[in-house]
Design a protein around this motif. Sequence first.
Motif, PDB file in Angstrom:
ATOM      1  N   ASP A  31      15.358 -18.587 -16.583  1.00 32.23           N
ATOM      2  CA  ASP A  31      14.776 -19.535 -17.510  1.00 32.23           C
ATOM      3  C   ASP A  31      16.209 -20.153 -18.093  1.00 32.23           C
ATOM      4  OD1 ASP A  31      13.101 -20.962 -19.517  1.00 32.23           O
ATOM      5  OD2 ASP A  31      13.709 -19.300 -20.838  1.00 32.23           O
ATOM      6  N   ALA A  32      17.386 -19.567 -18.164  1.00 34.67           N
ATOM      7  CA  ALA A  32      18.700 -20.177 -18.875  1.00 34.67           C
ATOM      8  C   ALA A  32      19.127 -21.030 -17.757  1.00 34.67           C
ATOM      9  CB  ALA A  32      19.503 -19.011 -19.005  1.00 34.67           C
ATOM     10  N   ARG A  90      17.444 -22.833 -15.672  1.00 32.18           N
ATOM     11  CA  ARG A  90      16.463 -24.108 -15.523  1.00 32.18           C
ATOM     12  C   ARG A  90      16.840 -24.977 -16.924  1.00 32.18           C
ATOM     13  NH1 ARG A  90      12.524 -25.010 -18.734  1.00 32.18           N
ATOM     14  NH2 ARG A  90      12.181 -23.013 -19.431  1.00 32.18           N
ATOM     15  N   GLN A  91      17.158 -24.391 -18.147  1.00 30.99           N
ATOM     16  CA  GLN A  91      17.531 -25.201 -19.331  1.00 30.99           C
ATOM     17  C   GLN A  91      18.720 -25.865 -19.152  1.00 30.99           C
ATOM     18  OE1 GLN A  91      17.425 -22.355 -22.662  1.00 30.99           O
ATOM     19  NE2 GLN A  91      15.168 -22.250 -22.619  1.00 30.99           N
ATOM     20  N   GLN A 101      18.306 -28.838 -16.987  1.00 33.43           N
ATOM     21  CA  GLN A 101      17.472 -29.897 -17.790  1.00 33.43           C
ATOM     22  C   GLN A 101      18.781 -30.483 -18.645  1.00 33.43           C
ATOM     23  OE1 GLN A 101      14.433 -28.017 -19.730  1.00 33.43           O
ATOM     24  NE2 GLN A 101      13.163 -28.409 -17.978  1.00 33.43           N
ATOM     25  N   SER A 102      19.750 -29.655 -19.244  1.00 34.67           N
ATOM     26  CA  SER A 102      20.780 -30.209 -20.269  1.00 34.67           C
ATOM     27  C   SER A 102      21.545 -31.143 -19.377  1.00 34.67           C
ATOM     28  CB  SER A 102      21.331 -29.072 -20.769  1.00 34.67           C
ATOM     29  OG  SER A 102      20.525 -28.603 -21.852  1.00 34.67           O
TER      30      SER A 102
END
Length: 134
Positions: free
Chosen positions: A46-47, A49-50, A53-54
Amino acid sequence: MVSITATNSANPPRQFSSGKARLEQARREADQAEATARDLRAQADDAERQARQSQDNVRKVSARAREEAATYSQPRDRSTSEVPLEVQKLIEQMYSATTEKRALSGNPLKTNADAAPVVNIQGQATGRIVNISA
Protein backbone atom coordinates in the motif's frame (compact mmCIF):
# COMPACT_ATOMS: atom_id res chain seq x y z
CA MET A 1 3.99 -65.72 37.58
CA VAL A 2 4.94 -62.20 37.13
CA SER A 3 2.38 -59.91 35.79
CA ILE A 4 3.12 -56.85 33.68
CA THR A 5 1.14 -53.88 34.56
CA ALA A 6 -0.05 -51.49 31.93
CA THR A 7 -0.10 -48.38 34.08
CA ASN A 8 2.78 -46.72 32.25
CA SER A 9 1.25 -47.16 28.82
CA ALA A 10 -2.14 -45.75 29.82
CA ASN A 11 -0.80 -42.37 30.91
CA PRO A 12 1.80 -40.65 28.73
CA PRO A 13 4.83 -39.37 30.57
CA ARG A 14 4.77 -35.81 31.83
CA GLN A 15 7.69 -34.84 29.55
CA PHE A 16 5.67 -35.86 26.50
CA SER A 17 2.75 -33.66 27.56
CA SER A 18 4.93 -30.65 28.19
CA GLY A 19 6.72 -31.20 24.84
CA LYS A 20 3.38 -31.33 23.06
CA ALA A 21 2.30 -28.10 24.76
CA ARG A 22 5.55 -26.39 23.74
CA LEU A 23 5.05 -27.61 20.18
CA GLU A 24 1.52 -26.15 20.07
CA GLN A 25 2.80 -22.87 21.53
CA ALA A 26 5.54 -22.74 18.90
CA ARG A 27 2.97 -23.39 16.15
CA ARG A 28 0.75 -20.58 17.44
CA GLU A 29 3.71 -18.21 17.55
CA ALA A 30 4.74 -19.21 14.02
CA ASP A 31 1.18 -18.66 12.75
CA GLN A 32 1.05 -15.28 14.47
CA ALA A 33 4.44 -14.30 13.01
CA GLU A 34 3.25 -15.36 9.56
CA ALA A 35 0.06 -13.31 9.92
CA THR A 36 2.10 -10.31 11.03
CA ALA A 37 4.41 -10.75 8.04
CA ARG A 38 1.42 -10.86 5.65
CA ASP A 39 0.01 -7.72 7.27
CA LEU A 40 3.36 -5.93 6.96
CA ARG A 41 3.66 -7.00 3.30
CA ALA A 42 0.20 -5.59 2.63
CA GLN A 43 1.14 -2.32 4.34
CA ALA A 44 4.37 -2.13 2.32
CA ASP A 45 2.46 -2.76 -0.92
CA ASP A 46 0.00 0.00 0.00
CA ALA A 47 2.83 2.40 0.83
CA GLU A 48 4.53 1.65 -2.51
CA ARG A 49 1.25 2.25 -4.36
CA GLN A 50 0.79 5.58 -2.58
CA ALA A 51 4.39 6.54 -3.37
CA ARG A 52 3.84 5.79 -7.07
CA GLN A 53 0.66 7.87 -7.08
CA SER A 54 2.48 10.75 -5.39
CA GLN A 55 5.33 10.55 -7.89
CA ASP A 56 2.83 10.57 -10.76
CA ASN A 57 1.16 13.61 -9.22
CA VAL A 58 4.53 15.36 -8.90
CA ARG A 59 5.25 14.66 -12.57
CA LYS A 60 1.86 16.03 -13.64
CA VAL A 61 2.16 19.19 -11.53
CA SER A 62 5.73 19.73 -12.69
CA ALA A 63 4.72 19.38 -16.33
CA ARG A 64 1.82 21.79 -15.82
CA ALA A 65 4.14 24.29 -14.11
CA ARG A 66 6.64 24.04 -16.97
CA GLU A 67 3.85 24.65 -19.49
CA GLU A 68 2.59 27.67 -17.56
CA ALA A 69 6.11 29.06 -17.18
CA ALA A 70 6.69 28.65 -20.90
CA THR A 71 3.41 30.42 -21.63
CA TYR A 72 4.19 33.38 -19.36
CA SER A 73 7.82 33.68 -20.42
CA GLN A 74 6.95 34.10 -24.09
CA PRO A 75 6.95 37.75 -25.17
CA ARG A 76 3.48 39.09 -25.64
CA ASP A 77 2.41 40.73 -28.83
CA ARG A 78 1.88 44.40 -27.91
CA SER A 79 -0.35 45.01 -30.91
CA THR A 80 -3.07 42.83 -29.45
CA SER A 81 -4.91 43.83 -26.33
CA GLU A 82 -6.93 41.81 -23.91
CA VAL A 83 -9.75 44.33 -24.32
CA PRO A 84 -11.36 44.08 -27.76
CA LEU A 85 -11.00 47.11 -30.01
CA GLU A 86 -14.77 47.63 -30.16
CA VAL A 87 -14.93 47.90 -26.38
CA GLN A 88 -12.02 50.34 -26.35
CA LYS A 89 -13.78 52.54 -28.91
CA LEU A 90 -17.01 52.45 -26.91
CA ILE A 91 -15.20 53.50 -23.73
CA GLU A 92 -13.45 56.32 -25.58
CA GLN A 93 -16.78 57.55 -26.98
CA MET A 94 -18.38 57.44 -23.53
CA TYR A 95 -15.43 59.32 -22.05
CA SER A 96 -15.61 61.99 -24.74
CA ALA A 97 -19.35 62.36 -24.37
CA THR A 98 -19.13 62.87 -20.60
CA THR A 99 -15.95 64.97 -20.40
CA GLU A 100 -17.76 68.32 -20.37
CA LYS A 101 -20.19 67.18 -17.69
CA ARG A 102 -17.32 65.92 -15.50
CA ALA A 103 -15.45 69.19 -15.95
CA LEU A 104 -18.47 71.15 -14.73
CA SER A 105 -18.86 68.91 -11.68
CA GLY A 106 -15.21 69.45 -10.61
CA ASN A 107 -14.11 65.88 -11.28
CA PRO A 108 -10.28 65.71 -10.93
CA LEU A 109 -10.09 63.54 -14.05
CA LYS A 110 -10.83 66.46 -16.33
CA THR A 111 -8.23 67.12 -18.98
CA ASN A 112 -6.13 70.22 -19.30
CA ALA A 113 -4.62 70.50 -22.77
CA ASP A 114 -2.42 73.42 -21.68
CA ALA A 115 -0.77 71.45 -18.85
CA ALA A 116 2.97 70.89 -19.05
CA PRO A 117 4.06 67.30 -19.67
CA VAL A 118 5.75 65.35 -16.87
CA VAL A 119 9.04 63.85 -18.01
CA ASN A 120 10.91 61.01 -16.28
CA ILE A 121 14.71 60.67 -15.93
CA GLN A 122 15.03 59.09 -19.38
CA GLY A 123 13.23 62.06 -20.94
CA GLN A 124 10.01 60.17 -21.66
CA ALA A 125 6.70 61.95 -21.22
CA THR A 126 4.76 60.09 -18.54
CA GLY A 127 1.79 62.36 -18.02
CA ARG A 128 0.64 65.93 -17.41
CA ILE A 129 0.33 68.04 -14.30
CA VAL A 130 -3.38 68.68 -13.92
CA ASN A 131 -3.56 70.67 -10.71
CA ILE A 132 -0.79 71.93 -8.46
CA SER A 133 -3.06 73.38 -5.76
CA ALA A 134 -3.08 70.87 -3.00
